[in-house]
Design a protein around this motif. Structure first.
Motif, mmCIF file in Angstrom:
data_model
loop_
_atom_site.group_PDB
_atom_site.id
_atom_site.type_symbol
_atom_site.label_atom_id
_atom_site.label_comp_id
_atom_site.label_asym_id
_atom_site.label_seq_id
_atom_site.Cartn_x
_atom_site.Cartn_y
_atom_site.Cartn_z
ATOM 1 N N ASN A 27 52.053 7.881 37.345
ATOM 2 C CA ASN A 27 52.139 6.686 38.396
ATOM 3 C C ASN A 27 51.187 5.780 37.872
ATOM 4 O OD1 ASN A 27 51.292 5.222 40.682
ATOM 5 N ND2 ASN A 27 50.945 6.932 42.061
ATOM 6 N N HIS A 28 51.593 4.578 37.561
ATOM 7 C CA HIS A 28 51.006 3.265 37.171
ATOM 8 C C HIS A 28 49.956 2.765 37.892
ATOM 9 C CE1 HIS A 28 53.402 0.820 39.629
ATOM 10 N NE2 HIS A 28 54.539 1.302 39.377
ATOM 11 N N SER A 29 50.289 3.072 39.318
ATOM 12 C CA SER A 29 49.071 2.568 40.082
ATOM 13 C C SER A 29 47.575 2.933 39.946
ATOM 14 C CB SER A 29 49.617 2.416 41.635
ATOM 15 O OG SER A 29 49.508 4.071 42.178
ATOM 16 N N ARG A 30 47.547 4.075 39.132
ATOM 17 C CA ARG A 30 46.306 4.532 39.162
ATOM 18 C C ARG A 30 45.400 3.652 38.110
ATOM 19 N NH1 ARG A 30 47.196 9.938 36.604
ATOM 20 N NH2 ARG A 30 44.944 9.956 36.282
ATOM 21 N N PHE A 31 46.419 2.796 37.274
ATOM 22 C CA PHE A 31 45.644 2.041 36.235
ATOM 23 C C PHE A 31 45.455 0.424 36.737
ATOM 24 C CE2 PHE A 31 47.769 5.823 34.505
ATOM 25 C CZ PHE A 31 46.822 6.392 34.197
ATOM 26 N N ALA A 32 44.658 -0.141 35.979
ATOM 27 C CA ALA A 32 44.632 -1.670 36.077
ATOM 28 C C ALA A 32 45.510 -2.086 35.337
ATOM 29 C CB ALA A 32 43.318 -2.153 35.635
ATOM 30 N N PRO A 33 46.282 -3.511 35.735
ATOM 31 C CA PRO A 33 47.413 -4.326 35.296
ATOM 32 C C PRO A 33 46.869 -4.573 33.736
ATOM 33 C CG PRO A 33 46.923 -5.075 37.431
ATOM 34 C CD PRO A 33 45.807 -4.215 37.209
ATOM 35 N N SER A 34 45.747 -4.746 33.454
ATOM 36 C CA SER A 34 45.476 -5.147 31.947
ATOM 37 C C SER A 34 45.510 -3.792 30.878
ATOM 38 C CB SER A 34 44.373 -6.144 32.079
ATOM 39 O OG SER A 34 43.337 -5.088 32.451
ATOM 40 N N THR A 35 45.712 -2.659 31.642
ATOM 41 C CA THR A 35 45.236 -1.491 30.755
ATOM 42 C C THR A 35 46.499 -1.459 29.519
ATOM 43 O OG1 THR A 35 44.114 -0.419 32.563
ATOM 44 C CG2 THR A 35 45.032 1.074 30.628
ATOM 45 N N PRO A 36 46.200 -1.240 28.325
ATOM 46 C CA PRO A 36 47.365 -1.041 27.398
ATOM 47 C C PRO A 36 47.947 0.193 27.579
ATOM 48 C CG PRO A 36 45.162 -1.734 26.256
ATOM 49 C CD PRO A 36 44.960 -1.586 27.822
ATOM 50 N N VAL A 37 49.217 0.383 27.526
ATOM 51 C CA VAL A 37 49.894 1.725 27.742
ATOM 52 C C VAL A 37 49.467 2.684 26.795
ATOM 53 C CG1 VAL A 37 52.195 2.678 27.611
ATOM 54 C CG2 VAL A 37 51.888 0.672 28.845
ATOM 55 N N GLU A 38 49.383 2.342 25.666
ATOM 56 C CA GLU A 38 49.185 3.283 24.633
ATOM 57 C C GLU A 38 47.589 3.827 24.650
ATOM 58 O OE1 GLU A 38 49.939 0.263 23.959
ATOM 59 O OE2 GLU A 38 52.308 0.630 23.321
ATOM 60 N N ALA A 39 46.723 3.082 25.302
ATOM 61 C CA ALA A 39 45.305 3.375 25.221
ATOM 62 C C ALA A 39 45.204 4.520 26.375
ATOM 63 C CB ALA A 39 44.507 2.215 25.601
ATOM 64 N N ILE A 40 46.043 4.513 27.496
ATOM 65 C CA ILE A 40 45.883 5.671 28.451
ATOM 66 C C ILE A 40 46.036 7.098 28.164
ATOM 67 C CG2 ILE A 40 47.018 6.425 30.527
ATOM 68 C CD1 ILE A 40 48.310 3.534 30.794
ATOM 69 N N ALA A 41 46.731 7.514 26.893
ATOM 70 C CA ALA A 41 46.721 8.825 26.366
ATOM 71 C C ALA A 41 45.451 9.191 25.938
ATOM 72 C CB ALA A 41 47.762 8.833 25.413
ATOM 73 N N LYS A 42 44.507 8.160 25.565
ATOM 74 C CA LYS A 42 43.248 8.850 25.190
ATOM 75 C C LYS A 42 42.139 9.390 26.121
ATOM 76 C CE LYS A 42 43.379 4.992 21.677
ATOM 77 N NZ LYS A 42 42.556 3.695 21.339
ATOM 78 N N THR A 43 42.513 9.101 27.490
ATOM 79 C CA THR A 43 41.774 9.711 28.494
ATOM 80 C C THR A 43 42.380 10.969 29.135
ATOM 81 O OG1 THR A 43 42.759 8.303 29.807
ATOM 82 C CG2 THR A 43 40.870 7.557 28.967
ATOM 83 N N LEU A 44 43.593 11.573 28.431
ATOM 84 C CA LEU A 44 44.428 12.401 29.368
ATOM 85 C C LEU A 44 44.507 13.604 28.428
ATOM 86 C CD1 LEU A 44 47.386 10.237 30.680
ATOM 87 C CD2 LEU A 44 45.302 11.097 31.870
ATOM 88 N N THR A 45 44.944 14.616 29.025
ATOM 89 C CA THR A 45 45.185 16.054 28.403
ATOM 90 C C THR A 45 46.557 16.644 29.076
ATOM 91 O OG1 THR A 45 44.149 17.476 29.807
ATOM 92 C CG2 THR A 45 43.114 16.770 27.750
ATOM 93 N N CYS A 46 47.296 17.284 28.173
ATOM 94 C CA CYS A 46 48.721 17.976 28.953
ATOM 95 C C CYS A 46 48.024 18.905 30.058
ATOM 96 C CB CYS A 46 49.252 18.616 27.864
ATOM 97 S SG CYS A 46 50.852 19.537 28.475
ATOM 98 N N ALA A 47 48.673 18.691 31.034
ATOM 99 C CA ALA A 47 48.418 19.702 32.207
ATOM 100 C C ALA A 47 49.078 20.860 32.060
ATOM 101 C CB ALA A 47 48.992 19.068 33.634
ATOM 102 N N ARG A 48 49.943 21.042 31.146
ATOM 103 C CA ARG A 48 50.781 22.655 30.910
ATOM 104 C C ARG A 48 49.826 23.392 29.784
ATOM 105 N NH1 ARG A 48 55.877 23.698 27.759
ATOM 106 N NH2 ARG A 48 56.319 25.935 28.480
ATOM 107 N N CYS A 49 49.424 22.836 28.746
ATOM 108 C CA CYS A 49 48.945 23.597 27.859
ATOM 109 C C CYS A 49 47.489 23.065 27.465
ATOM 110 C CB CYS A 49 49.561 23.496 26.253
ATOM 111 S SG CYS A 49 49.688 21.891 25.543
ATOM 112 N N GLY A 50 47.083 22.008 27.735
ATOM 113 C CA GLY A 50 45.642 21.462 27.739
ATOM 114 C C GLY A 50 45.464 20.672 26.294
ATOM 115 N N SER A 51 46.541 20.395 25.592
ATOM 116 C CA SER A 51 46.259 19.671 24.374
ATOM 117 C C SER A 51 46.022 18.254 24.735
ATOM 118 C CB SER A 51 47.664 19.737 23.755
ATOM 119 O OG SER A 51 47.559 18.946 22.477
ATOM 120 N N GLU A 52 44.922 17.897 23.783
ATOM 121 C CA GLU A 52 44.871 16.468 23.738
ATOM 122 C C GLU A 52 45.817 15.536 23.058
ATOM 123 O OE1 GLU A 52 40.702 15.945 22.530
ATOM 124 O OE2 GLU A 52 39.918 17.018 24.329
#
Length: 73
Positions: A27-52
């Motif tokens: 859901n893109h609305s969770r992020f500010a409009p100026s947030t780079p798409v590639e940078a979002i992954a740095k704060t996430l992990t996979c919900a299935r396996c937990g991998s970063e």
């Protein structure tokens, strides 16, 4: 590319786990409009396996039929 550009180009925000292969839309609305798409992954992990080892990117409709690519677990 940032979230604002993503929306202007009518694309969706995708998340792919490079470890287990899971692909989901975010859901893109969770992020500010100026947030780079590639940078979002740095704060996430996979919900299935937990991998970063995840990546976020812009997803476009298929050129042939105009459908969005299917999510996969």
């Amino acid at each position: 590319m940032n979230i604002k550009t993503l929306l202007a180009e009518e694309k969706r925000l995708g998340l792919n786990c490079n470890y287990c292969g899971r692909f989901r839309y975010l859901n893109h609305s969770r992020f500010a409009p100026s947030t780079p798409v590639e940078a979002i992954a740095k704060t996430l992990t996979c919900a299935r396996c937990g991998s970063e080892d995840v990546e976020t990117f812009a997803v476009t409709r298929t050129s042939e039929k105009g459908y969005w690519p299917a999510e996969r677990s």
